[in-house]
Design a protein around this motif. Structure first.
Motif, PDB file in Angstrom:
ATOM      1  N   GLU A   1      94.609 -35.006  36.975  1.00  0.00           N
ATOM      2  CA  GLU A   1      95.595 -35.463  35.982  1.00  0.00           C
ATOM      3  C   GLU A   1      96.888 -34.652  36.058  1.00  0.00           C
ATOM      4  O   GLU A   1      97.985 -35.189  35.873  1.00  0.00           O
ATOM      5  N   LEU A   2      96.732 -33.373  36.375  1.00  0.00           N
ATOM      6  CA  LEU A   2      97.929 -32.547  36.559  1.00  0.00           C
ATOM      7  C   LEU A   2      98.741 -33.035  37.760  1.00  0.00           C
ATOM      8  O   LEU A   2      99.974 -33.158  37.697  1.00  0.00           O
ATOM      9  N   PHE A   3      98.049 -33.359  38.853  1.00  0.00           N
ATOM     10  CA  PHE A   3      98.758 -33.849  40.048  1.00  0.00           C
ATOM     11  C   PHE A   3      99.513 -35.139  39.701  1.00  0.00           C
ATOM     12  O   PHE A   3     100.685 -35.323  40.046  1.00  0.00           O
ATOM     13  N   ARG A   4      98.819 -36.035  38.997  1.00  0.00           N
ATOM     14  CA  ARG A   4      99.453 -37.285  38.575  1.00  0.00           C
ATOM     15  C   ARG A   4     100.717 -37.006  37.766  1.00  0.00           C
ATOM     16  O   ARG A   4     101.741 -37.657  37.937  1.00  0.00           O
ATOM     17  N   ALA A   5     100.645 -36.004  36.877  1.00  0.00           N
ATOM     18  CA  ALA A   5     101.798 -35.673  36.031  1.00  0.00           C
ATOM     19  C   ALA A   5     102.967 -35.117  36.855  1.00  0.00           C
ATOM     20  O   ALA A   5     104.128 -35.348  36.523  1.00  0.00           O
ATOM     21  N   THR A   6     102.665 -34.417  37.965  1.00  0.00           N
ATOM     22  CA  THR A   6     103.760 -33.819  38.754  1.00  0.00           C
ATOM     23  C   THR A   6     104.681 -34.883  39.335  1.00  0.00           C
ATOM     24  O   THR A   6     105.863 -34.636  39.538  1.00  0.00           O
ATOM     25  N   ILE A   7     104.109 -36.076  39.663  1.00  0.00           N
ATOM     26  CA  ILE A   7     105.002 -37.105  40.195  1.00  0.00           C
ATOM     27  C   ILE A   7     105.152 -38.272  39.202  1.00  0.00           C
ATOM     28  O   ILE A   7     105.703 -39.312  39.549  1.00  0.00           O
ATOM     29  N   GLN A   8     104.664 -38.071  37.983  1.00  0.00           N
ATOM     30  CA  GLN A   8     104.746 -39.108  36.937  1.00  0.00           C
ATOM     31  C   GLN A   8     104.224 -40.451  37.414  1.00  0.00           C
ATOM     32  O   GLN A   8     104.839 -41.500  37.182  1.00  0.00           O
ATOM     33  N   PHE A   9     103.094 -40.393  38.129  1.00  0.00           N
ATOM     34  CA  PHE A   9     102.516 -41.621  38.666  1.00  0.00           C
ATOM     35  C   PHE A   9     102.058 -42.522  37.517  1.00  0.00           C
ATOM     36  O   PHE A   9     101.339 -42.069  36.616  1.00  0.00           O
TER      37      PHE A   9
ATOM     38  N   ASP B   1      96.453 -44.562  36.393  1.00  0.00           N
ATOM     39  CA  ASP B   1      95.430 -43.551  36.641  1.00  0.00           C
ATOM     40  C   ASP B   1      94.546 -44.002  37.799  1.00  0.00           C
ATOM     41  O   ASP B   1      93.705 -44.886  37.630  1.00  0.00           O
ATOM     42  N   PRO B   2      94.719 -43.413  38.982  1.00  0.00           N
ATOM     43  CA  PRO B   2      93.952 -43.876  40.145  1.00  0.00           C
ATOM     44  C   PRO B   2      92.438 -43.729  39.960  1.00  0.00           C
ATOM     45  O   PRO B   2      91.679 -44.514  40.516  1.00  0.00           O
ATOM     46  N   THR B   3      92.011 -42.755  39.145  1.00  0.00           N
ATOM     47  CA  THR B   3      90.559 -42.553  39.013  1.00  0.00           C
ATOM     48  C   THR B   3      89.880 -43.736  38.332  1.00  0.00           C
ATOM     49  O   THR B   3      88.727 -44.025  38.608  1.00  0.00           O
ATOM     50  N   THR B   4      90.593 -44.426  37.449  1.00  0.00           N
ATOM     51  CA  THR B   4      89.981 -45.593  36.807  1.00  0.00           C
ATOM     52  C   THR B   4      90.460 -46.909  37.426  1.00  0.00           C
ATOM     53  O   THR B   4      89.695 -47.851  37.555  1.00  0.00           O
ATOM     54  N   GLU B   5      91.741 -46.970  37.804  1.00  0.00           N
ATOM     55  CA  GLU B   5      92.302 -48.250  38.272  1.00  0.00           C
ATOM     56  C   GLU B   5      91.756 -48.657  39.645  1.00  0.00           C
ATOM     57  O   GLU B   5      91.490 -49.826  39.888  1.00  0.00           O
ATOM     58  N   ILE B   6      91.654 -47.697  40.556  1.00  0.00           N
ATOM     59  CA  ILE B   6      91.269 -48.072  41.915  1.00  0.00           C
ATOM     60  C   ILE B   6      89.855 -48.646  42.002  1.00  0.00           C
ATOM     61  O   ILE B   6      89.675 -49.721  42.578  1.00  0.00           O
ATOM     62  N   PRO B   7      88.849 -47.993  41.395  1.00  0.00           N
ATOM     63  CA  PRO B   7      87.524 -48.607  41.450  1.00  0.00           C
ATOM     64  C   PRO B   7      87.533 -50.020  40.854  1.00  0.00           C
ATOM     65  O   PRO B   7      86.870 -50.925  41.359  1.00  0.00           O
ATOM     66  N   ASP B   8      88.335 -50.221  39.819  1.00  0.00           N
ATOM     67  CA  ASP B   8      88.431 -51.512  39.170  1.00  0.00           C
ATOM     68  C   ASP B   8      89.046 -52.565  40.098  1.00  0.00           C
ATOM     69  O   ASP B   8      88.558 -53.689  40.206  1.00  0.00           O
TER      70      ASP B   8
ATOM     71  N   ARG C   1     101.237 -56.728  40.058  1.00  0.00           N
ATOM     72  CA  ARG C   1     101.148 -56.691  38.592  1.00  0.00           C
ATOM     73  C   ARG C   1     101.747 -55.388  38.060  1.00  0.00           C
ATOM     74  O   ARG C   1     102.540 -55.377  37.119  1.00  0.00           O
ATOM     75  N   ILE C   2     101.408 -54.271  38.697  1.00  0.00           N
ATOM     76  CA  ILE C   2     101.925 -52.981  38.245  1.00  0.00           C
ATOM     77  C   ILE C   2     103.449 -52.900  38.461  1.00  0.00           C
ATOM     78  O   ILE C   2     104.192 -52.494  37.579  1.00  0.00           O
ATOM     79  N   TRP C   3     103.915 -53.346  39.635  1.00  0.00           N
ATOM     80  CA  TRP C   3     105.350 -53.260  39.923  1.00  0.00           C
ATOM     81  C   TRP C   3     106.168 -54.240  39.094  1.00  0.00           C
ATOM     82  O   TRP C   3     107.345 -53.991  38.833  1.00  0.00           O
ATOM     83  N   ASP C   4     105.570 -55.385  38.725  1.00  0.00           N
ATOM     84  CA  ASP C   4     106.303 -56.338  37.878  1.00  0.00           C
ATOM     85  C   ASP C   4     106.340 -55.874  36.414  1.00  0.00           C
ATOM     86  O   ASP C   4     107.113 -56.405  35.622  1.00  0.00           O
ATOM     87  N   SER C   5     105.497 -54.916  36.063  1.00  0.00           N
ATOM     88  CA  SER C   5     105.456 -54.400  34.686  1.00  0.00           C
ATOM     89  C   SER C   5     106.510 -53.298  34.529  1.00  0.00           C
ATOM     90  O   SER C   5     107.165 -52.919  35.500  1.00  0.00           O
ATOM     91  N   PRO C   6     106.661 -52.756  33.320  1.00  0.00           N
ATOM     92  CA  PRO C   6     107.626 -51.655  33.143  1.00  0.00           C
ATOM     93  C   PRO C   6     107.340 -50.458  34.065  1.00  0.00           C
ATOM     94  O   PRO C   6     108.246 -49.692  34.393  1.00  0.00           O
TER      95      PRO C   6
ATOM     96  N   GLN D   1      94.757 -38.747  46.433  1.00  0.00           N
ATOM     97  CA  GLN D   1      94.517 -39.423  45.153  1.00  0.00           C
ATOM     98  C   GLN D   1      94.346 -40.934  45.295  1.00  0.00           C
ATOM     99  O   GLN D   1      93.649 -41.559  44.500  1.00  0.00           O
ATOM    100  N   ILE D   2      95.023 -41.517  46.286  1.00  0.00           N
ATOM    101  CA  ILE D   2      94.964 -42.973  46.417  1.00  0.00           C
ATOM    102  C   ILE D   2      94.036 -43.375  47.562  1.00  0.00           C
ATOM    103  O   ILE D   2      93.020 -44.050  47.351  1.00  0.00           O
ATOM    104  N   MET D   3      94.383 -42.959  48.796  1.00  0.00           N
ATOM    105  CA  MET D   3      93.625 -43.426  49.949  1.00  0.00           C
ATOM    106  C   MET D   3      92.168 -43.003  49.887  1.00  0.00           C
ATOM    107  O   MET D   3      91.269 -43.782  50.147  1.00  0.00           O
TER     108      MET D   3
END
Lengths: 200, 200
Positions: free
Chosen positions: B59-67, B70-77, B96-101, B130-132
């Motif tokens: 979560e700290l890594f995610r915050a550093t680039i303001q991603f 949340d890859p930990t929940t979104e990717i498995p989904d 969907r994510i890019w078309d959103s805010p 975090q992603i791949m």
């Protein structure tokens, strides 16, 4: 000693003011609506000076973003093999250029294009009028579908540039060029000749 | 009036020094080799403070680039539908994510990543760990082929982001999202399940 006239024709300043005027006008009004005469007026030089320094309007546009290859000669050459080989040939040419010293120029073009909205607009205009339009003209495509096909091709090639050459994501970054062509070529080919309707 | 201790725990300064230390260490040493303890030491705070502000190291890594997701929940989904649908599902989720805010956040992440080599390194490390890595874990892929497949997928998705959302190349920029999925999904699917050997 060479005698100079009062006005330093061809000084770096003149060249720079022409490039600056061209960048602004191409980004604001687009390539087609911008005349060499308008750029000359904006830069405060004679239109003949622009031809002298840069050649055609196309060549001037190329100079504004320091594009490393000449699309007027390279693109017809790349797509010369016909529609069914275009995917592979485009990826092969793209990788060949990016693996060469021009690749560093390409990376700096993309990185500077990302730096502000104004350079992005210039980049989009260059892509549309100098690259895509020439690919569409060189490949025999249905004119109604051509712009979509070429923008899909652009999406794959831009992503290849970003991931292989800029972010340098492995293993793609170190993959031999023939493998890049073998892997990505068929996908680009699908954008050239595959169906654009909803079925897979 | 609320009484404060001398040290302003949780001040914006503390939060910023943690983020700065984390950015530097993740980019320099990589995610795996960087401990929360090392980040705390570098920022001059107690490790408990990091957990308090940011939660886990991920979560700290995610915050550093303001991603934005949340890859930990979104990717498995996203990849829950199984290997044969992953191409379409990935493109659909991406659009969907890019078309959103969140899209605006994504664009600013890509644009800032391009701005210097150091943010590029941070971006590459985030993508890789975090992603791949999560996509590889979530889809049942041959481990020997998985990194190449995922880097090819990344090349198409990054190019889609650049052309549709940043350069805004038409007609791709205005295409309805279902059409983007129908057109690009099969290409991403080929990177997931297609042959990686030389034949087309």
């Amino acid at each position: 000693m060479i005698k100079r006239s009062g006005r330093r024709r061809g000084s770096p300043d003149t060249r720079d003011s022409i490039l600056e005027a061209a960048r602004r006008l191409f980004a604001d009004k687009g390539f087609d609506a911008t005349t060499v005469r308008a750029i000359a007026a904006d830069a405060g030089v004679d239109p003949a000076m622009i031809h002298h320094f840069f050649g055609t309007k196309e060549e001037l546009f190329r100079a504004t973003i320091q594009f490393p290859i000449d699309p007027t000669t390279e693109i017809p050459d790349i797509v010369a093999g016909g529609r069914d080989e275009v995917g592979h040939r485009l990826v092969a040419a793209f990788v060949r250029i990016w693996d060469s010293p021009s690749g560093a120029v390409g990376a700096s073009i993309i990185r500077s294009a990302m730096s502000n909205d104004w350079t992005l607009r210039l980049m989009r205009e260059f892509l549309t009028t100098q690259i895509m339009r020439r690919i569409v003209a060189a490949i025999d495509l249905d004119p109604a579908e051509a712009p979509l096909r070429v923008s899909l091709i652009a999406s794959q090639l831009a992503g290849l540039a970003i991931m292989r050459y800029i972010i340098k994501l492995e293993p793609l970054a170190s993959l031999p060029s023939e493998q890049v062509v073998a892997l990505i070529g068929p996908n680009v080919q699908r954008y050239v000749t595959g169906s654009l309707t909803a079925e897979t």
